[in-house]
Design an enzyme around this catalytic site. Structure first.
Site, PDB file in Angstrom:
ATOM      1  N   ASP A  47      35.097  10.247  28.593  1.00 28.38           N
ATOM      2  CA  ASP A  47      35.754  11.518  28.301  1.00 28.38           C
ATOM      3  C   ASP A  47      36.493  11.506  26.976  1.00 28.38           C
ATOM      4  O   ASP A  47      36.601  12.525  26.305  1.00 28.38           O
ATOM      5  CB  ASP A  47      36.768  11.861  29.407  1.00 28.38           C
ATOM      6  CG  ASP A  47      36.136  12.747  30.443  1.00 28.38           C
ATOM      7  OD1 ASP A  47      36.325  12.464  31.638  1.00 28.38           O
ATOM      8  OD2 ASP A  47      35.460  13.712  30.054  1.00 28.38           O
ATOM      9  N   ILE A  78      34.253  12.707  24.294  1.00 28.13           N
ATOM     10  CA  ILE A  78      33.560  13.981  24.464  1.00 28.13           C
ATOM     11  C   ILE A  78      34.540  15.105  24.153  1.00 28.13           C
ATOM     12  O   ILE A  78      35.656  15.119  24.676  1.00 28.13           O
ATOM     13  CB  ILE A  78      33.047  14.179  25.902  1.00 28.13           C
ATOM     14  CG1 ILE A  78      32.123  13.035  26.300  1.00 28.13           C
ATOM     15  CG2 ILE A  78      32.298  15.488  26.016  1.00 28.13           C
ATOM     16  CD1 ILE A  78      31.652  13.142  27.729  1.00 28.13           C
ATOM     17  N   GLU A 115      37.124  17.112  32.242  1.00 22.61           N
ATOM     18  CA  GLU A 115      38.276  17.328  31.353  1.00 22.61           C
ATOM     19  C   GLU A 115      37.826  18.225  30.215  1.00 22.61           C
ATOM     20  O   GLU A 115      36.977  17.838  29.421  1.00 22.61           O
ATOM     21  CB  GLU A 115      38.779  15.989  30.798  1.00 22.61           C
ATOM     22  CG  GLU A 115      39.627  15.218  31.788  1.00 22.61           C
ATOM     23  CD  GLU A 115      40.215  13.964  31.191  1.00 22.61           C
ATOM     24  OE1 GLU A 115      40.435  13.935  29.967  1.00 22.61           O
ATOM     25  OE2 GLU A 115      40.454  13.014  31.950  1.00 22.61           O
ATOM     26  N   ASP A 132      38.554  20.100  26.798  1.00 25.87           N
ATOM     27  CA  ASP A 132      39.513  19.917  25.702  1.00 25.87           C
ATOM     28  C   ASP A 132      39.929  21.242  25.089  1.00 25.87           C
ATOM     29  O   ASP A 132      41.075  21.445  24.757  1.00 25.87           O
ATOM     30  CB  ASP A 132      38.893  19.020  24.630  1.00 25.87           C
ATOM     31  CG  ASP A 132      38.533  17.673  25.195  1.00 25.87           C
ATOM     32  OD1 ASP A 132      37.355  17.314  25.195  1.00 25.87           O
ATOM     33  OD2 ASP A 132      39.455  17.001  25.684  1.00 25.87           O
ATOM     34  N   HIS A 137      25.323  33.336  22.822  1.00 23.35           N
ATOM     35  CA  HIS A 137      24.460  34.403  22.325  1.00 23.35           C
ATOM     36  C   HIS A 137      24.321  34.241  20.833  1.00 23.35           C
ATOM     37  O   HIS A 137      25.300  34.084  20.114  1.00 23.35           O
ATOM     38  CB  HIS A 137      25.089  35.769  22.623  1.00 23.35           C
ATOM     39  CG  HIS A 137      25.032  36.139  24.065  1.00 23.35           C
ATOM     40  ND1 HIS A 137      23.867  36.465  24.698  1.00 23.35           N
ATOM     41  CD2 HIS A 137      26.006  36.227  25.001  1.00 23.35           C
ATOM     42  CE1 HIS A 137      24.123  36.731  25.966  1.00 23.35           C
ATOM     43  NE2 HIS A 137      25.393  36.594  26.179  1.00 23.35           N
ATOM     44  N   CYS A 193      19.328  32.691  21.590  1.00 22.06           N
ATOM     45  CA  CYS A 193      18.192  33.457  21.095  1.00 22.06           C
ATOM     46  C   CYS A 193      18.023  33.154  19.615  1.00 22.06           C
ATOM     47  O   CYS A 193      19.007  33.007  18.898  1.00 22.06           O
ATOM     48  CB  CYS A 193      18.453  34.955  21.256  1.00 22.06           C
ATOM     49  SG  CYS A 193      18.726  35.424  22.960  1.00 22.06           S
ATOM     50  N   SER A 201      15.541  33.307  23.767  1.00 24.43           N
ATOM     51  CA  SER A 201      15.579  32.281  24.815  1.00 24.43           C
ATOM     52  C   SER A 201      15.878  32.973  26.131  1.00 24.43           C
ATOM     53  O   SER A 201      16.745  33.829  26.193  1.00 24.43           O
ATOM     54  CB  SER A 201      16.703  31.287  24.548  1.00 24.43           C
ATOM     55  OG  SER A 201      16.344  30.388  23.571  1.00 24.43           O
ATOM     56  N   SER A 225      16.632  33.188  30.370  1.00 27.08           N
ATOM     57  CA  SER A 225      17.338  32.476  31.426  1.00 27.08           C
ATOM     58  C   SER A 225      16.390  32.224  32.585  1.00 27.08           C
ATOM     59  O   SER A 225      15.327  32.814  32.670  1.00 27.08           O
ATOM     60  CB  SER A 225      18.553  33.259  31.883  1.00 27.08           C
ATOM     61  OG  SER A 225      18.301  34.610  31.801  1.00 27.08           O
TER      62      SER A 225
END
Lengths: 356, 596
Positions: free
Chosen positions: A81, A84, A120, A122, A166, A208, A234, A236
């Site tokens: 973590d 990241i 976690e 951030d 998006h 997209c 793209s 879903s």
């Protein structure tokens, strides 16, 4: 005509014989070289991941599920973590509209709770802005920023940058209020390169017209993959009827399927990962950019970017430790008690300072 | 040779570390207690309060005591010493505590996040330290507390006195306190994770094993609390210790998933049974409030409690069933504490607590509005209360409109502390001290005006609205009716059993309010551009066509059949061919010209 033919046949047989005799040695030396080569191939010593979800509101549930899927894979394959940076623009798990609180599923059949028990975040909510994102990448954060919000990478770090939300031709929308352009992103990565903030960078984007986001990159050592070409959307994956919204995007769904099969010591390559989600599954065409990347993706391990496999080197020489003796001003049991004791009795503060 | 050298080094290493260890153990003295307090509420809900108290014999005046850590988390100690914090109180809550139905919680918390800090007297540049501290705490607990800047912090004068040991001179100086609240802050598993990691036993053994986020967040009320304060080390109180109190309060509704049955158990509500005790804890106990079983038994606990304590506090008699987790989980047994009710659903008459409040927005439109807070006093005695409000700068309070009314009579406050806000730099801070009449309802109301924000100041979801912090009401109760808070000397639940005081300090938080400000339509720039471009295209295009096009007369009497159209095509071709021919001729002419 017969003499040269016979001559050719003889030379061919000699070559074949020689090959058969030398083959085992060739094979042996190859494996040794391969081993040594593999050890030095990667060249990175630590792994970082910057995972960004830029969408707010309940109907963008799938973007949060996307980024949490990658977070879960990256954590499972070994990146801690502290390495990241997770930016989630809205809260779906504890949203009042979520019928299953504290969970975010990537599948309507509730196979995997990608939110988990040990997450976690951030940057959350209003903190996910273009400014914060660029500052995290380039390292220009104000000094009071806590350590968990810094990207403390160095020139030997492999960084995975994943963005979802998006997007359009040349931009990505942040929280319905602002956008980051592909030129800005390319410049940010160049700043990172100039400041030696990455060794190799893997850029994944699931929006997209995602290809436009990496078209302007000009810094070396970047491998990029996008879920759709310019001019394509793209799509879903599926709707969860209990939630009423789409739960995950196609590209990330199939990417997660691929990553779930990988284990920390996996030998899968990035070349295999770049082939995830062909057109019949994703409907949009996955775009890849490898010209800035010096190594061949088929030779690069998946865990070079998604995991944190450390190469351990065992030293056989001894180190002599200095003999530590504590200085006299540390207090032992007897001397500790001689602290200053206040002469007056201390008391608790009056909580209600008004006459009752 | 190398082997013997290695051995010598190893022995030396072990010797030095053991001696160091011995010295460390002599210095660090801390004590950890974990408790669980369960109270079935009269409305049918069940209130679980986990209390983890670490008392550490360290002194803020002795910086050497902060060098070695054992049970007290080092990250928190680091925060305390770096930012010169004397007391830190953080709460993160999801949901609203219903005072009128549930009584009083062990520690009151407003919806969202609330942070109030008392700094040490030796601090310099307090405002800078406060902004650094909020950043550090926000990174530590994954909250957005970094939004607590000068626009949202206040320095309460009377409402938030130090909860621990402090001299009179220090506590009356409100220069050292900073208070901020974020009503919009969400609490989810990402806040529970770092909070859990501060516990000595984490989630491996003890009460930590019961923390399943899926169950904890599926509750009516969920609150994480963290309080650090100096307490007296012993009854003489010559020296202080630091007390870290971590609390997790959850209110569940057992009838929701239980087919209208009120029976509850640890397994059903929290998802797991208790199978171990934290070995680092000096005491690990569960207290169940069985006062509602007096005089007639409504529910039976299983297993049987280790002991039953009858406590009289402030004139109120209470009965607690006590379980010692160590005894219950010894020899591999598990503890699945539960209650079985005799009848499927049995609700008691809900007697409201002595004092509770309700606050709401009044008015209509987007220009002005008002806030009214109604405080109910159900005691037979008058009560003095301190009422504190913090309004953001964009809801401009009209101080002259502030009225306090009790049974149609104006109430004049004893003391008023009002700091008007400044646009974009300071919030409005109001503290009133006034008296509530016995058995009556007091209404405080004031009007405010909504401000226009600049278009960059709106959050991304501007149409959601803006939040106003909850009001804080502090008072001292003469009885302990519905009162569950611990005395000031210790945060352990067990200490409230020996509480012989006659005055009980109470703090309650009201609801937060949601205000819509005049919000522009953010899609308008796009709409305007589309409209303007369309108008320009149509107008300019038409005028351009009109002015630059040549009109050729057409004979309308000529019929244009299909043949005629085909003929027209051939005529066109002929024309183009003739054009080409003429072009070629001109080219030839040009060439000949060039040649010449």
């Amino acid at each position: 005509m017969s003499a040269p033919m016979i001559y050719q046949k003889i030379t061919k047989m000699i070559v074949i014989l020689l090959f058969i005799l030398c083959a085992p040695w060739l094979v042996l030396s190859n494996t040794q070289e391969e081993e040594i080569g593999e050890f030095f191939k990667s060249g990175h010593t630590n792994n970082w991941a910057v995972l960004v979800d830029t969408s707010r509101f309940w109907f963008n549930y799938r973007h949060v599920a996307n980024v949490l899927s990658i977070y879960r894979s990256v954590k499972r394959l070994g990146i801690p973590d502290s390495h990241i940076i997770l930016m989630v623009a809205d809260d779906m798990a504890c949203n009042p509209r979520n019928p299953r609180p504290a969970t975010v599923f990537n599948n309507a059949n509730q196979h995997i709770n990608v939110y988990g028990d040990d997450v976690e975040v951030d940057y959350r909510g209003y903190e996910v802005t273009v400014e914060n994102f660029i500052r995290v990448l380039t390292g220009r954060l104000p000094p009071s920023t806590p350590r968990s919000k810094h990207l403390l990478s160095d020139e030997r770090s492999n960084i995975l940058v994943y963005m979802t939300g998006h997007g359009g031709d040349g931009f990505l929308k942040f929280q319905d209020a602002e956008e980051v352009s592909n030129v800005e992103l390319a410049d940010a990565f160049e700043q990172m390169w100039q400041k030696r903030r990455y060794h190799e960078l893997f850029f994944m984007v699931d929006t997209c017209q995602a290809q436009s986001m990496f078209q302007r990159f000009y810094s070396p050592n970047i491998l990029a993959v996008a879920s759709s070409h310019v001019g394509e959307d793209s799509l879903s994956h599926h709707v969860d009827p209990a939630l009423g919204v789409y739960v995950i995007d196609r590209y990330t769904f199939y990417a997660l399927e691929f990553l779930e099969k990988a284990k920390p010591g996996s030998k899968k390559t990035m070349g295999q990962f770049l082939k995830v989600c062909p057109k019949h599954q994703c409907i949009s065409t996955v775009a890849v950019r490898t010209d800035l990347f010096q190594r061949d993706p088929n030779q690069v391990l998946l865990t070079d970017f998604f995991g944190s496999v450390r190469n351990v080197e065992i030293l056989l020489n001894t180190l002599s430790l200095p003999n530590i003796t504590l200085s006299s001003d540390t207090c032992s049991k007897s001397s500790c008690g001689n602290e200053e004791v206040s002469s007056r009795n201390l008391k608790y503060a009056d909580q209600f300072p008004m006459p009752v | 040779m190398a082997a013997t050298m290695n051995r010598i080094l190893l022995v030396l290493f072990i010797y030095t570390t053991t001696t160091l260890n011995l010295k460390i153990n002599a210095e660090v003295i801390d004590d950890f207690k974990e408790e669980l307090f369960i109270k079935p509420l009269p409305s049918g809900h069940v209130y679980f309060h986990f209390q983890f108290t670490t008392t550490w014999e360290a002194d803020f005046e002795n910086p050497k005591s902060f060098e070695h850590y054992r049970l007290f988390p080092k990250s928190l100690g680091h925060v305390l010493t770096t930012y010169k914090v004397q007391e830190l109180h953080l709460s993160q809550t999801q949901g609203l505590w219903r005072h009128d139905k549930w009584g009083y919680p062990v520690s009151s918390a407003p919806p969202g996040a609330e942070l109030w800090v008392w700094f040490q007297p030796s601090i310099k540049s307090l405002d800078d330290t406060w902004s650094e501290l909020v950043n550090a705490v926000s990174g530590h607990f994954c909250t957005s507390l970094n939004f607590l800047d000068s626009k949202s912090t206040a320095a309460p004068r009377w409402s938030f006195r130090p909860h621990g040991v402090a001299s009179d001179g220090y506590s009356s100086f409100s220069k050292f306190i900073r208070y901020g609240a974020l009503p919009r802050e969400i609490v989810c598993t990402e806040n529970l994770t770092p909070w859990k990691k501060l516990l000595p036993c984490n989630t491996k053994v003890g009460f930590g094993t019961l923390f399943k986020a899926i169950k904890l967040y599926d509750a009516n009320y969920h609150s994480l609390g963290l309080d650090v304060r100096p307490v007296c080390r012993d009854s003489d109180c010559k020296r202080t210790s630091i007390e870290l109190s971590q609390s997790l309060s959850v209110v569940f509704d057992p009838t929701v998933k239980n087919n209208d049955h009120q029976d509850w158990s640890l397994k059903k509500i929290l998802g797991d049974v208790l199978s171990s005790r934290c070995p680092l804890a000096s005491s690990s106990k569960i207290f169940v409030d069985t006062t509602s079983n007096i005089p007639k038994s409504i529910f039976t606990l299983s297993p049987d409690p280790d002991s039953v304590e009858t406590v009289t506090r402030g004139g109120e008699k209470r009965q607690y069933a006590v379980y010692d987790v160590g005894l219950q989980t010894a020899e591999g047994r598990v503890l699945n504490l539960g209650a079985k009710y005799d009848n499927p659903v049995q609700y008691n008459d809900i007697i409201p607590p002595p004092i509770y409040a309700q606050r709401y927005i009044t008015g209509y439109g987007l220009e002005q509005g008002g806030v009214t807070c109604v405080i109910y006093n159900n005691l037979d005695t008058n009560l003095t209360v301190i009422y504190m409000e913090t309004l953001p700068w964009f809801t401009r309070l009209y101080f002259k409109s502030l009225t306090i009314v009790n049974q149609n009579k104006q109430v004049h406050p004893y003391k008023v502390h009002y700091i008007p806000g400044k646009d974009r730099s300071r919030s409005y801070h109001l503290e009133l001290v006034f008296r509530l009449r016995a058995n009556s309802v007091t209404k405080i109301s004031y009007k405010f005006e909504r401000a226009f924000l600049k278009w960059t100041e709106y959050p991304p979801d501007a149409n959601h609205g803006f939040y106003i912090n909850s009001a804080v009401i502090s008072t001292v109760l003469p009885t302990a009716c519905n009162y569950t808070s611990t005395p000031q000397s210790s945060s352990c639940i067990e200490s409230s059993f020996q509480d012989k005081s006659e005055n009980f300090f109470l703090r309650i938080h009201t609801e937060t309010l949601l205000v819509s400000l005049p919000t522009p339509d953010f899609s308008m720039p796009y709409n305007v551009i589309c409209l303007a471009c369309t108008v320009v295209a149509i107008a300019f295009g038409s005028i351009h066509n009109l002015t630059t096009r040549r009109f050729i007369k057409l004979d309308p009497s000529k019929k244009k059949g299909l043949l005629a159209k085909i003929k027209a095509i051939f005529i066109k071709e002929k024309n183009t061919k003739s054009d080409e021919v003429s072009e070629k001729e001109t080219d030839k002419e040009n060439e000949t010209e060039k040649d010449e």
